[in-house]
Design a protein around this motif. Structure first.
Motif, PDB file in Angstrom:
ATOM      1  N   GLN A   1       0.822  -1.214   0.000  1.00 43.79           N
ATOM      2  CA  GLN A   1       0.000   0.000   0.000  1.00 43.79           C
ATOM      3  C   GLN A   1       0.856   1.265   0.000  1.00 43.79           C
ATOM      4  OE1 GLN A   1      -3.380   0.192  -0.370  1.00 43.79           O
ATOM      5  NE2 GLN A   1      -3.089   2.406  -0.482  1.00 43.79           N
TER       6      GLN A   1
ATOM      7  N   ASP B   1       6.968   5.837 -11.838  1.00 42.62           N
ATOM      8  CA  ASP B   1       6.872   4.971 -10.658  1.00 42.62           C
ATOM      9  C   ASP B   1       8.261   4.699 -10.090  1.00 42.62           C
ATOM     10  OD1 ASP B   1       4.111   4.752 -10.995  1.00 42.62           O
ATOM     11  OD2 ASP B   1       4.126   2.584 -11.348  1.00 42.62           O
TER      12      ASP B   1
ATOM     13  N   PRO C   1       2.344  -1.177  -8.541  1.00 44.24           N
ATOM     14  CA  PRO C   1       1.509  -1.869  -7.543  1.00 44.24           C
ATOM     15  C   PRO C   1       0.531  -2.892  -8.135  1.00 44.24           C
ATOM     16  CG  PRO C   1       1.620   0.459  -7.030  1.00 44.24           C
ATOM     17  CD  PRO C   1       2.247   0.280  -8.399  1.00 44.24           C
ATOM     18  N   LYS C   2       0.207  -2.760  -9.411  1.00 45.14           N
ATOM     19  CA  LYS C   2      -0.699  -3.717 -10.064  1.00 45.14           C
ATOM     20  C   LYS C   2      -0.078  -5.102 -10.169  1.00 45.14           C
ATOM     21  CE  LYS C   2      -3.048  -0.139 -12.706  1.00 45.14           C
ATOM     22  NZ  LYS C   2      -3.351   0.384 -14.036  1.00 45.14           N
TER      23      LYS C   2
ATOM     24  N   LYS D   1       1.333   2.730  -3.441  1.00 49.32           N
ATOM     25  CA  LYS D   1       0.125   3.423  -3.904  1.00 49.32           C
ATOM     26  C   LYS D   1      -0.004   4.775  -3.216  1.00 49.32           C
ATOM     27  CE  LYS D   1      -2.513  -0.780  -4.795  1.00 49.32           C
ATOM     28  NZ  LYS D   1      -3.687  -1.574  -4.390  1.00 49.32           N
TER      29      LYS D   1
END
Length: 118
Positions: free
Chosen positions: A39, A70, A50-51, A42
């Motif tokens: 988390q 990212d 994060p996916k 994110k």
């Protein structure tokens, strides 16, 4: 099992096996949830990495810039991420640098190349 990074060839006429990358490693299978799907990523604004918690990633065209961003977020906040995930700064940095090497090549050839992390 290990997570690895590889190229996706988007054009049948484009196939260059001369790309030089030192390592294609992106961590262990458990890193999907414990590290890349944490988390904290994110919360920091990461959109694509994060996916990986839920499924393999297939990154093409404009998504290459997003995953590059990212990586920059992760490197800027590596200490916070390390504390939240219990993975060392060195472990995270090594894998993000591996991904950045692939991203740089793909961005230079984004009409013909994409990335897969699985």
């Amino acid at each position: 099992m290990s997570l690895t990074i590889s190229f996706i060839y988007l054009s049948e006429s484009f196939n260059n096996s001369d790309f030089q990358v030192e390592s294609n490693l992106f961590g262990f299978e458990i890193c999907r949830k414990e590290l890349w799907g944490n988390q904290k990523l994110k919360d920091l604004g990461c959109l694509i990495i994060p996916k990986l918690k839920e499924f393999d990633l297939f990154i093409i065209k404009d998504e290459l810039q997003t995953i590059y961003e990212d990586c920059q977020i992760i490197l800027e906040h590596i200490n916070e991420i390390s504390l939240a995930t219990n993975y060392s700064d060195e472990f995270i940095k090594f894998r993000i640098n591996n991904l950045l090497n692939f991203i740089e090549i793909a961005l230079e050839n984004k009409e013909n190349l994409g990335l897969n992390i699985s």
